[in-house]
Design a protein around this motif. Structure first.
Motif, PDB file in Angstrom:
ATOM      1  N   LEU A 275       0.796  -1.239  -0.097  1.00  0.00           N
ATOM      2  CA  LEU A 275      -0.074  -0.004  -0.035  1.00  0.00           C
ATOM      3  C   LEU A 275       0.833   1.204   0.138  1.00  0.00           C
ATOM      4  O   LEU A 275       1.769   1.569   0.628  1.00  0.00           O
ATOM      5  CB  LEU A 275      -0.898  -0.082   1.399  1.00  0.00           C
ATOM      6  N   ASP A 276       0.758   2.162  -1.073  1.00  0.00           N
ATOM      7  CA  ASP A 276       1.531   3.263  -1.221  1.00  0.00           C
ATOM      8  C   ASP A 276       0.652   4.368  -1.839  1.00  0.00           C
ATOM      9  O   ASP A 276       0.683   4.524  -3.049  1.00  0.00           O
ATOM     10  CB  ASP A 276       2.863   2.969  -1.892  1.00  0.00           C
ATOM     11  N   ALA A 277      -0.092   4.992  -1.063  1.00  0.00           N
ATOM     12  CA  ALA A 277      -1.121   6.062  -1.536  1.00  0.00           C
ATOM     13  C   ALA A 277      -1.232   7.270  -0.673  1.00  0.00           C
ATOM     14  O   ALA A 277      -2.309   7.301  -0.001  1.00  0.00           O
ATOM     15  CB  ALA A 277      -2.547   5.309  -1.935  1.00  0.00           C
ATOM     16  N   PRO A 278      -0.344   8.030  -0.538  1.00  0.00           N
ATOM     17  CA  PRO A 278      -0.202   9.190   0.605  1.00  0.00           C
ATOM     18  C   PRO A 278      -0.866  10.228  -0.166  1.00  0.00           C
ATOM     19  O   PRO A 278      -1.097  10.478  -1.584  1.00  0.00           O
ATOM     20  CB  PRO A 278       1.283   9.520   0.538  1.00  0.00           C
ATOM     21  N   GLY A 279      -1.662  11.049   0.679  1.00  0.00           N
ATOM     22  CA  GLY A 279      -2.521  12.158   0.303  1.00  0.00           C
ATOM     23  C   GLY A 279      -4.001  11.737   0.596  1.00  0.00           C
ATOM     24  O   GLY A 279      -4.525  10.763   1.067  1.00  0.00           O
ATOM     25  N   THR A 280      -4.607  13.108   0.530  1.00  0.00           N
ATOM     26  CA  THR A 280      -6.234  12.930   0.572  1.00  0.00           C
ATOM     27  C   THR A 280      -6.945  12.592  -0.548  1.00  0.00           C
ATOM     28  O   THR A 280      -7.007  13.147  -1.570  1.00  0.00           O
ATOM     29  CB  THR A 280      -6.644  14.319   1.037  1.00  0.00           C
ATOM     30  N   MET A 281      -7.709  11.391  -0.502  1.00  0.00           N
ATOM     31  CA  MET A 281      -8.043  10.678  -1.664  1.00  0.00           C
ATOM     32  C   MET A 281      -9.822  10.938  -1.714  1.00  0.00           C
ATOM     33  O   MET A 281     -10.304  11.193  -0.613  1.00  0.00           O
ATOM     34  CB  MET A 281      -8.003   9.187  -1.683  1.00  0.00           C
ATOM     35  N   PRO A 282     -10.249  11.343  -2.820  1.00  0.00           N
ATOM     36  CA  PRO A 282     -11.709  11.551  -2.603  1.00  0.00           C
ATOM     37  C   PRO A 282     -12.527  10.347  -2.327  1.00  0.00           C
ATOM     38  O   PRO A 282     -12.126   9.136  -2.595  1.00  0.00           O
ATOM     39  CB  PRO A 282     -12.123  11.862  -4.419  1.00  0.00           C
ATOM     40  N   ASP A 283     -13.619  10.509  -1.734  1.00  0.00           N
ATOM     41  CA  ASP A 283     -14.416   9.372  -1.143  1.00  0.00           C
ATOM     42  C   ASP A 283     -14.657   8.218  -2.200  1.00  0.00           C
ATOM     43  O   ASP A 283     -14.596   7.063  -1.817  1.00  0.00           O
ATOM     44  CB  ASP A 283     -15.652   9.872  -0.244  1.00  0.00           C
TER      45      ASP A 283
END
Length: 376
Positions: A275-283
């Motif tokens: 898992l490598d997904a930094p940041g604010t992701m849309p719901d």
């Protein structure tokens, strides 16, 4: 022709026809008394009275034969003053219910009748005065009738528009209801399918391990009980949406992804998560990614139980989110059809402007991969 002609007479029609008959008779008698001063034979005067009253009686049938009676009245009023008001009402009826060209043709017939009337009755007034006066009366009556016709057409148009708008609103409501049902069905498939797959794995392990110790059986039974309890809880939440229209479907988030993977690991599935997904992701993006991983794990539990599953979730704002699951592919029969879960995932990805692909890799593994947009 107006659609109201020929229909069954309503209470309002009875009132209007009664008033028209009464007015035609009373004013017809007034005109007849005034016409007795004209220098005409007695037999013509008697014919004037009886034909005039007959026209008044025929007013009750003006909705059935409007044009025929209007033409007949134009012929009779060549010599009859008693039927003059009835003839005017017949002309107004045609003007209200028929096209303008029919009304203008009938108006021409009446003008010709007026000219003949002025000659037959030998009025004391000049012939031109009689023709002009009667013509003004007819033109005014026809003008008012045309106004009534245009107003009725406007009201009917507004009613038709309202009916169409109501029909469209009902269709839209049905479509929205169908979409809501499809969404609920998809949620039930995603939520319960994964839970029941875990139950199947544990129950299968107990069936193939008759020599398992009491402690191992107890642990497996506890996992089955907990999974069944959670499945029932998820089902209650989804069904609760049906009972509460204002509610929202219970939706997972991207942060729940590690919990989903850990549940599969407890079921005995060797899962490796990167898992490598930094940041604010849309719901909506995170929820779609969660559902893709959930469906991939469910398919792995169904078709390749006990086989390792590799999950890679990488992305960043502006670059999009990549989700990939791989596991050893089972040996399927050639006639086996694709399940609805993958079709639903393809639709989910398309709804967020993403794409999804699946199939065998050159190494013989099954690969489920998706790209989802992640705006910066």
């Amino acid at each position: 022709m107006d659609r109201t002609l020929g229909r069954r007479r309503s209470a309002r029609d009875w009132v209007v026809d009664s008033i028209a008959f009464t007015v035609a008779v009373l004013l017809g008698l007034v005109l007849y008394n005034d016409g007795e001063k004209d220098p005409i034979p007695e037999w013509l005067l008697a014919l004037d009275f009886f034909t005039g009253m007959a026209l008044c009686l025929l007013l009750w049938f003006r909705r059935r034969w409007p044009i025929q009676l209007a033409v007949l009245s134009a012929v009779i009023t060549v010599f009859s003053e008693a039927g003059g008001i009835a003839a005017l009402i017949f002309t107004m009826t045609v003007a209200v219910h028929f096209r303008l060209r029919v009304t203008l043709a009938l108006l021409g017939v009446n003008i010709a009748s007026m000219t003949a009337y002025a000659l037959v009755r030998e009025k004391n007034e000049p012939i031109l005065t009689v023709i002009i006066t009667t013509a003004i009366l007819y033109v005014g009556a026809v003008g008012w009738s045309l106004y009534v016709r245009s107003r009725r057409q406007l009201l009917q148009t507004l009613r038709d528009r309202a009916d169409r708008a109501e029909t469209v609103a009902q269709l839209q409501a049905k479509q929205a209801q169908m979409r809501a049902r499809e969404e609920i069905a998809r949620e039930m498939h995603d939520v319960l399918g994964h839970r029941l797959s875990l139950l199947s794995v544990h129950a299968g392990a107990l069936a193939y391990r008759p020599d398992a110790s009491t402690e191992e059986v107890g642990q497996a039974a506890e996992i089955i009980r907990a999974s069944a309890h959670q499945a029932l809880q998820d089902l209650r939440e989804v069904i609760g949406v049906l009972r509460a229209p204002a509610g929202e479907l219970p939706q997972p988030t991207f942060a729940d992804l590690p919990v989903l993977v850990e549940g599969s690991r407890r079921a005995g599935v060797p899962v490796e998560l990167e898992l490598d997904a930094p940041g604010t992701m849309p719901d909506h993006v995170g929820r779609t990614a969660y559902r893709i991983v959930q469906e991939g794990l469910t398919n792995a539990l169904k078709h390749a139980p006990g086989q390792p599953v590799s999950i890679t979730v990488k992305g960043a704002p502006g670059n999009g989110l990549q989700v990939q699951l791989t596991n050893p592919a089972p040996n399927r029969r050639s006639g086996q059809r694709q399940g609805q879960g993958l079709i639903g995932l393809t639709e989910r990805a398309a709804l967020v402007d993403g794409r999804l692909e699946h199939g065998r890799t050159p190494d013989g593994d099954f690969r489920l991969a998706a790209w989802l947009p992640w705006p910066s």
